[in-house]
Design a protein around this motif. Structure first.
Motif, mmCIF file in Angstrom:
data_model
loop_
_atom_site.group_PDB
_atom_site.id
_atom_site.type_symbol
_atom_site.label_atom_id
_atom_site.label_comp_id
_atom_site.label_asym_id
_atom_site.label_seq_id
_atom_site.Cartn_x
_atom_site.Cartn_y
_atom_site.Cartn_z
ATOM 1 N N LEU A 1 0.660 -1.267 0.113
ATOM 2 C CA LEU A 1 -0.075 0.119 0.024
ATOM 3 C C LEU A 1 0.907 1.192 0.148
ATOM 4 O O LEU A 1 0.250 2.306 -0.350
ATOM 5 N N LEU A 2 2.339 1.126 0.019
ATOM 6 C CA LEU A 2 3.021 2.381 0.536
ATOM 7 C C LEU A 2 4.069 2.255 -0.781
ATOM 8 O O LEU A 2 4.334 1.482 -1.251
ATOM 9 N N LYS A 3 4.585 3.661 -0.721
ATOM 10 C CA LYS A 3 5.589 3.831 -1.849
ATOM 11 C C LYS A 3 6.965 4.320 -1.152
ATOM 12 O O LYS A 3 7.878 4.577 -1.784
ATOM 13 N N ILE A 4 7.179 4.089 0.003
ATOM 14 C CA ILE A 4 8.212 3.900 0.806
ATOM 15 C C ILE A 4 8.626 2.616 1.380
ATOM 16 O O ILE A 4 7.776 1.703 1.547
ATOM 17 N N PRO A 5 9.772 2.570 1.894
ATOM 18 C CA PRO A 5 10.596 1.317 2.072
ATOM 19 C C PRO A 5 9.611 0.790 3.461
ATOM 20 O O PRO A 5 9.341 1.494 4.363
ATOM 21 N N VAL A 6 9.260 -0.668 3.518
ATOM 22 C CA VAL A 6 8.633 -1.217 4.908
ATOM 23 C C VAL A 6 9.607 -2.396 4.964
ATOM 24 O O VAL A 6 9.629 -3.135 4.368
ATOM 25 N N TYR A 7 9.992 -2.194 6.571
ATOM 26 C CA TYR A 7 10.656 -3.237 6.858
ATOM 27 C C TYR A 7 10.363 -4.073 7.807
ATOM 28 O O TYR A 7 9.450 -3.534 8.778
ATOM 29 N N PRO A 8 10.638 -5.301 8.163
ATOM 30 C CA PRO A 8 10.266 -6.209 8.989
ATOM 31 C C PRO A 8 10.838 -6.154 10.361
ATOM 32 O O PRO A 8 12.126 -6.059 10.433
ATOM 33 N N ALA A 9 10.226 -6.135 11.514
ATOM 34 C CA ALA A 9 10.766 -6.169 12.596
ATOM 35 C C ALA A 9 10.649 -7.609 13.348
ATOM 36 O O ALA A 9 11.486 -7.757 14.397
ATOM 37 N N ASN A 10 10.028 -8.570 12.533
ATOM 38 C CA ASN A 10 9.719 -9.902 13.241
ATOM 39 C C ASN A 10 10.030 -10.913 12.178
ATOM 40 O O ASN A 10 9.944 -10.796 10.976
ATOM 41 N N ASN A 11 10.478 -12.102 12.667
ATOM 42 C CA ASN A 11 10.628 -13.207 11.714
ATOM 43 C C ASN A 11 9.203 -14.246 12.081
ATOM 44 O O ASN A 11 8.856 -14.441 13.309
ATOM 45 N N THR A 12 8.826 -14.510 11.009
ATOM 46 C CA THR A 12 7.356 -15.204 11.132
ATOM 47 C C THR A 12 7.731 -16.879 11.137
ATOM 48 O O THR A 12 8.642 -17.555 10.313
ATOM 49 N N SER A 13 7.428 -17.750 12.325
ATOM 50 C CA SER A 13 8.002 -18.798 12.750
ATOM 51 C C SER A 13 7.055 -19.999 12.347
ATOM 52 O O SER A 13 7.597 -20.906 11.358
ATOM 53 N N PHE A 14 5.657 -19.870 12.268
ATOM 54 C CA PHE A 14 4.773 -20.877 12.017
ATOM 55 C C PHE A 14 3.309 -20.815 12.365
ATOM 56 O O PHE A 14 3.091 -19.794 13.024
ATOM 57 N N ILE A 15 2.510 -21.444 11.909
ATOM 58 C CA ILE A 15 1.117 -21.508 12.053
ATOM 59 C C ILE A 15 1.184 -22.368 13.403
ATOM 60 O O ILE A 15 1.388 -23.654 13.498
ATOM 61 N N GLY A 16 0.562 -21.951 14.569
ATOM 62 C CA GLY A 16 0.553 -22.900 15.805
ATOM 63 C C GLY A 16 -0.675 -22.508 16.614
ATOM 64 O O GLY A 16 -1.419 -21.714 16.422
ATOM 65 N N GLU A 17 -0.204 -23.108 18.005
ATOM 66 C CA GLU A 17 -1.331 -23.099 18.915
ATOM 67 C C GLU A 17 -0.619 -22.270 19.948
ATOM 68 O O GLU A 17 0.493 -22.544 20.301
ATOM 69 N N VAL A 18 -1.667 -21.405 20.774
ATOM 70 C CA VAL A 18 -0.876 -20.869 22.205
ATOM 71 C C VAL A 18 -1.238 -21.885 23.339
ATOM 72 O O VAL A 18 -2.196 -22.169 23.525
ATOM 73 N N GLU A 19 -0.011 -22.362 23.650
ATOM 74 C CA GLU A 19 -0.210 -23.477 24.794
ATOM 75 C C GLU A 19 -0.517 -22.442 26.240
ATOM 76 O O GLU A 19 -1.435 -23.215 26.921
ATOM 77 N N ARG A 20 0.073 -21.565 26.337
ATOM 78 C CA ARG A 20 -0.199 -20.461 27.486
ATOM 79 C C ARG A 20 0.739 -19.344 26.936
ATOM 80 O O ARG A 20 1.533 -19.327 25.930
ATOM 81 N N VAL A 21 0.697 -18.347 27.744
ATOM 82 C CA VAL A 21 1.322 -16.972 27.215
ATOM 83 C C VAL A 21 2.793 -17.224 27.155
ATOM 84 O O VAL A 21 3.398 -17.750 28.142
ATOM 85 N N GLY A 22 3.005 -16.873 26.076
ATOM 86 C CA GLY A 22 4.413 -17.165 25.669
ATOM 87 C C GLY A 22 5.162 -18.448 25.324
ATOM 88 O O GLY A 22 6.180 -18.518 25.068
ATOM 89 N N GLN A 23 3.955 -19.398 25.195
ATOM 90 C CA GLN A 23 4.625 -20.847 24.927
ATOM 91 C C GLN A 23 3.664 -21.132 23.592
ATOM 92 O O GLN A 23 2.546 -21.248 23.857
ATOM 93 N N TYR A 24 4.244 -21.448 22.235
ATOM 94 C CA TYR A 24 3.708 -21.574 21.129
ATOM 95 C C TYR A 24 4.235 -23.161 20.635
ATOM 96 O O TYR A 24 5.217 -23.198 20.853
ATOM 97 N N LYS A 25 3.232 -23.605 19.996
ATOM 98 C CA LYS A 25 3.531 -24.965 19.263
ATOM 99 C C LYS A 25 3.508 -24.973 18.004
ATOM 100 O O LYS A 25 1.901 -24.830 17.656
ATOM 101 N N GLU A 26 4.120 -25.288 16.910
ATOM 102 C CA GLU A 26 3.577 -25.607 15.648
ATOM 103 C C GLU A 26 2.488 -26.514 15.500
ATOM 104 O O GLU A 26 2.486 -27.516 16.236
ATOM 105 N N ALA A 27 1.345 -26.497 14.747
ATOM 106 C CA ALA A 27 0.319 -27.134 14.297
ATOM 107 C C ALA A 27 -0.195 -27.379 13.204
ATOM 108 O O ALA A 27 -0.646 -28.565 12.790
ATOM 109 N N CYS A 28 0.206 -26.599 12.180
ATOM 110 C CA CYS A 28 -0.180 -26.882 10.811
ATOM 111 C C CYS A 28 0.505 -26.190 9.680
ATOM 112 O O CYS A 28 1.304 -25.122 10.021
#
Length: 217
Positions: A103-130
């Motif tokens: 949508l923009l005409k200026i650089p857009v940079y990522p602050a995060n690395n995308t790891s996987f599609i997963g479930e939230v086991e509890r706050v701060g703990q995630y597990k890949e599921a799909c």
């Protein structure tokens, strides 16, 4: 849920080395839940960037960042700031970052690395599921994905390399096929294992994919 993790701050600064005036965008859904792109994290990033000589012109928590039409509308709140900005730092997943960049005409940079599609086991703990394979197998496997949970993605039983119930590829993980067997036994559905499954059709997983519900009407 799309699970993301923060990039090292030095990598973020590297992206912004030629950018003095910056706008931050977060995401109200997955990135907020993962504690990498909610308002708290965006304000923390704002402080760190300013301590390193950047001018943060403004920020917006997009709702969500991956919704093209909604993001276009939400970014109008930063219309004047975007005219002055050198770059946008997106604190969403890769999908949300690409949506902003589109949508923009200026650089857009990522602050995060995308790891996987997963479930939230509890706050701060995630597990890949799909793995979003395009041909869901959960209907016969007791709700346990053989493609994701098995390191080899096997569809017709275990490889034979498990030891003490653990995967030979990563001994910290349970063998998916032992989990599937036990679940089907519990459900009285062990007959599901007698059917030979066809090899995966990778054509349904060819990238990039697109779904248009209007084509299905």
């Amino acid at each position: 849920m799309i699970i993301s993790e923060k990039k090292p701050f030095e990598e973020v600064l590297g992206y912004l080395k030629d950018s003095k005036k910056v706008i931050l965008t977060g995401c109200s859904l997955c990135a907020s839940t993962c504690k990498v792109g909610g308002e708290e994290e965006v304000l923390e990033m704002k402080t760190k960037l300013e301590e390193n000589g950047k001018v943060v012109l403004g920020y917006k928590i997009l709702d969500p960042s991956c919704n093209l039409l909604k993001t276009r509308k939400d970014l109008k709140a930063l219309k004047e700031e975007l005219k002055e900005a050198d770059a946008v730092l997106s604190m969403a997943c890769g999908d949300g970052t690409q949506t902003v960049a589109k949508l923009l005409k200026i650089p857009v940079y990522p602050a995060n690395n995308t790891s996987f599609i997963g479930e939230v086991e509890r706050v701060g703990q995630y597990k890949e599921a799909c793995k979003a394979c395009g041909n869901c197998q959960l209907g016969w496997s007791g709700g346990i994905c053989p493609i994701t949970m098995c390191a080899k993605g096997l569809l017709n039983g275990p490889c034979g390399g498990a030891r003490d119930g653990k995967c030979e590829v990563d001994p910290e993980n349970d063998c998916a096929w032992i989990l599937i067997y036990n679940k089907l036994k519990e459900l009285n559905k062990l007959d599901n294992l007698l059917e030979i499954r066809e090899p995966r059709d990778y054509q349904v997983n060819a990238h990039p994919r697109k779904v248009d519900l209007r084509d299905k009407e």
